[in-house]
Design a protein around this motif. Structure first.
Motif, mmCIF file in Angstrom:
data_model
loop_
_atom_site.group_PDB
_atom_site.id
_atom_site.type_symbol
_atom_site.label_atom_id
_atom_site.label_comp_id
_atom_site.label_asym_id
_atom_site.label_seq_id
_atom_site.Cartn_x
_atom_site.Cartn_y
_atom_site.Cartn_z
ATOM 1 N N UNK A 57 0.767 -0.936 0.166
ATOM 2 C CA UNK A 57 0.003 -0.043 -0.320
ATOM 3 C C UNK A 57 0.823 1.319 0.049
ATOM 4 N N UNK A 58 1.762 1.164 0.121
ATOM 5 C CA UNK A 58 3.125 2.832 0.447
ATOM 6 C C UNK A 58 3.779 2.458 -0.507
ATOM 7 N N UNK A 59 4.183 0.908 -1.391
ATOM 8 C CA UNK A 59 4.626 1.471 -2.276
ATOM 9 C C UNK A 59 4.059 1.376 -4.002
ATOM 10 N N UNK A 60 2.684 1.547 -3.862
ATOM 11 C CA UNK A 60 1.968 1.551 -4.530
ATOM 12 C C UNK A 60 0.778 2.046 -4.533
ATOM 13 N N UNK A 61 0.900 3.150 -3.768
ATOM 14 C CA UNK A 61 -0.928 4.131 -3.962
ATOM 15 C C UNK A 61 -2.011 4.119 -4.628
ATOM 16 N N UNK A 62 -2.991 3.874 -4.533
ATOM 17 C CA UNK A 62 -4.476 3.701 -5.474
ATOM 18 C C UNK A 62 -3.773 2.561 -6.977
ATOM 19 N N UNK A 63 -2.748 1.662 -6.644
ATOM 20 C CA UNK A 63 -2.218 0.986 -7.713
ATOM 21 C C UNK A 63 -2.664 -0.245 -7.995
#
Length: 241
Positions: A144-150
């Motif tokens: 969730x931190x590295x790929x927010x909204x993805x």
């Protein structure tokens, strides 16, 4: 088996999620290949010649050259067949982060499934499940931190590098539930559970994963052999005293 220049051959075994990874990538890319099922209790000379270091599957042979280790094979497929659908995005930093989390999964998550299926008694299983939950929590937070909204498990509309890497193994979690008679992945890790179930519903994943009942039967058969061998070893030790 006679190898021909230009052919793609995959040495594997149906029960290995690492081999499933390679099959998923080959199918996704539409790459024709020959599959050779290996008996890991009696490995072929051809397999040993192609992977003399680890002597394991999967091994991909392309143009007579062998590539071992599933994540490395995935990258080789992406680089060699640089056509759509692609496994990885173009951005180098995004690619690096996806590789990091695939490696984290292999190093931190996968071992717990082996620990649980070999655990002696309920307490050991419960401890392994709790430890796995903590490792998965780090995975959830990191994604969730590295790929927010993805959705990093897909590259566009198709399965991506991370989805293949995680899904080929994690989507079999219900088989492990059945083998150890416990809920291995629970609502303690809701995000991971939702990601895995979404991957499991992907048509290519459904087509390629081994049937759950077949997995359970093989796992139980393997564990029975391990227990019998352990008992024999214990008897040898006691007899030598």
């Amino acid at each position: 088996m006679e190898e021909k220049q230009g052919e793609v051959v995959l040495f594997g075994t149906w029960i290995s999620s690492f081999c499933t990874r390679v099959e998923l990538a080959l199918k996704l890319k539409g790459i024709p290949y020959e599959y050779v099922e290996e008996d890991l209790t009696n490995k072929s000379e051809l397999l040993l010649s192609h992977n003399p270091v680890h002597k394991k599957v999967p091994v991909l042979v392309h143009n007579g050259k062998s590539i071992a280790e599933s994540l490395i094979i995935l990258e080789y497929i992406e680089e060699c067949w640089n056509t759509t659908p692609k496994l990885l995005p173009e951005d180098p930093h995004q690619r690096a982060k996806l590789r990091f989390w695939a490696n984290y999964y292999d190093q931190k998550v996968v071992p717990f499934f082996y620990i649980m299926t070999r655990a002696k008694g309920k307490e050991e299983i419960e401890k392994a499940i709790e430890d796995l939950s903590q490792v998965l929590k780090v995975f959830e937070e990191g994604i969730e931190k590295d790929f927010p909204g993805q959705n990093p498990f897909f590259n566009g509309d198709s399965l991506g590098y991370l989805g293949i890497s995680i899904g080929a193994h994690g989507c079999n979690y219900k088989a492990v539930h059945e083998v150890v008679d416990a809920v291995v992945i629970s609502e303690k890790n809701p995000k991971f559970l939702s990601w895995i179930n979404a991957l499991k519903n992907c048509p290519l994943m459904e087509e390629t994963l081994p049937p759950q009942d077949k997995l359970v039967a093989r796992f139980k058969e393997h564990l029975l052999k391990l227990n019998i061998e352990a008992e024999r070893q214990a008897y040898r030790v006691s007899s030598s005293d």
